[in-house]
Scaffold this active site. Structure first.
Site, PDB file in Angstrom:
ATOM      1  CG  ASP A 210      -1.539   1.232   1.644  1.00 28.75           C
ATOM      2  OD1 ASP A 210      -2.596   1.522   0.503  1.00 28.75           O
ATOM      3  OD2 ASP A 210      -1.296   1.546   2.686  1.00 28.75           O
TER       4      ASP A 210
ATOM      5  CG  ASP B  29      -1.129   7.970   0.094  1.00 25.99           C
ATOM      6  OD1 ASP B  29      -1.002   9.130   0.635  1.00 25.99           O
ATOM      7  OD2 ASP B  29      -2.186   7.397  -1.196  1.00 25.99           O
TER       8      ASP B  29
ATOM      9  CG  ASP C 158      -1.938   2.515   5.955  1.00 28.32           C
ATOM     10  OD1 ASP C 158      -2.582   2.870   5.422  1.00 28.32           O
ATOM     11  OD2 ASP C 158      -2.822   3.782   6.656  1.00 28.32           O
TER      12      ASP C 158
HETATM   13 MG   LIG Z   1      -3.005   3.243   2.994  1.00 32.24          MG
END
Ligand SMILES: [Mg+2]
Length: 256
Positions: A32, A34, A211
């Site tokens: 991923d 961001d 995240d």
């Molecule tokens: Mg993310």
């Protein structure tokens, strides 16, 4: 006013490592962007790509014989702009589209452009809620409230109204200080399964790192395919810098 869904915890199965193991040469890495490779920023356009990250990704791509892909909610073009001059395989738009290892772009799910009017209606509404940000994407619509948490309910309820118009096609995702209306028929897990069927990913051990709650499908797909799904909060103390250090260590660069 509707209750907003709470951020859910997704405990990892006992067989999944909490501490990230050292990166192995037979892995396929799905990352991923961001909050995983990049620190979260007040707005989507204000993220910073740290010095050295692109070079670490380039060297990882070489070490893993090309089996490194970005798996993100952003459009493909964003990734190329942020990681230039590096061009990696990408699954973008939450798995709705991808650039495959051979460079071809492909829709991975039967999604359609956003219904006309949603973006302008959202922009008009958010103009009344200072600090909220409208982020239109090709197939989804994100409303950010990091700068105005008092408007979280407002942006959620607006998206809820849109979703009610097309309940079969769209769902609301809860992200970090944002809600996103996105197609039901695409997710990061589907995109990872698609890429894992192709060289150079095929036959490798899939490892996905994300995240956010939007990443759970990616973690689940990696585990389903015999690999590892890591959560930045659980395994990297919630720190994208720790993810970057872990990646850098794998290519012999301790300082990135
Ligand atoms: Mg993310």
């Amino acid at each position: 006013m509707m209750n907003r869904p709470a951020l859910e915890a997704h405990p990892q199965p006992a067989t999944q490592p909490r501490q990230p193991p050292d990166i192995e040469s037979d892995w396929a890495l799905f990352l991923d962007l961001d909050g995983t490779l990049l620190d979260l920023a007040p707005t989507p356009t204000s993220v910073v790509v740290p010095d050295g990250l692109v070079d670490v990704l380039r060297r990882l791509h070489h070490r893993l014989h090309g089996a490194v892909a970005i798996v993100t909610g952003r459009p493909l073009a964003d990734i190329d702009q942020l990681l230039a001059p590096l061009v990696l395989p990408v699954a973008g738009n939450h798995g709705a589209s991808a650039r495959l290892p051979d460079g071809t772009q492909q829709a991975l799910a039967p999604v359609q452009p956003l219904p006309p009017g949603w973006v302008t209606q959202a922009q008009a509404a958010c103009a009344q809620w200072p600090g909220t940000i409208v982020e239109p994407k090709p197939y989804s619509l994100a409303l950010h409230y990091r700068l105005a948490p008092e408007h979280a309910d407002n942006v959620f309820n607006l998206l809820r109204c849109f979703a009610a118009e097309r309940a079969d096609d769209y769902e609301i995702l809860t992200a970090h200080y944002a809600y996103e209306l996105r197609p039901r028929h695409a997710d990061k897990g589907m995109a990872i399964e698609r890429l894992m069927a192709l060289a150079p990913f095929h036959g490798r051990v899939p490892v996905f790192i994300g995240d956010d709650v939007t990443d759970e499908s990616g973690r689940a797909a990696a585990r389903r395919l015999g690999g590892i799904g890591l959560d930045v909060g659980e395994s990297f103390s919630g720190s994208a810098a720790h993810v970057r250090q872990w990646l850098a260590k794998a290519v012999g660069d301790q300082d990135t």
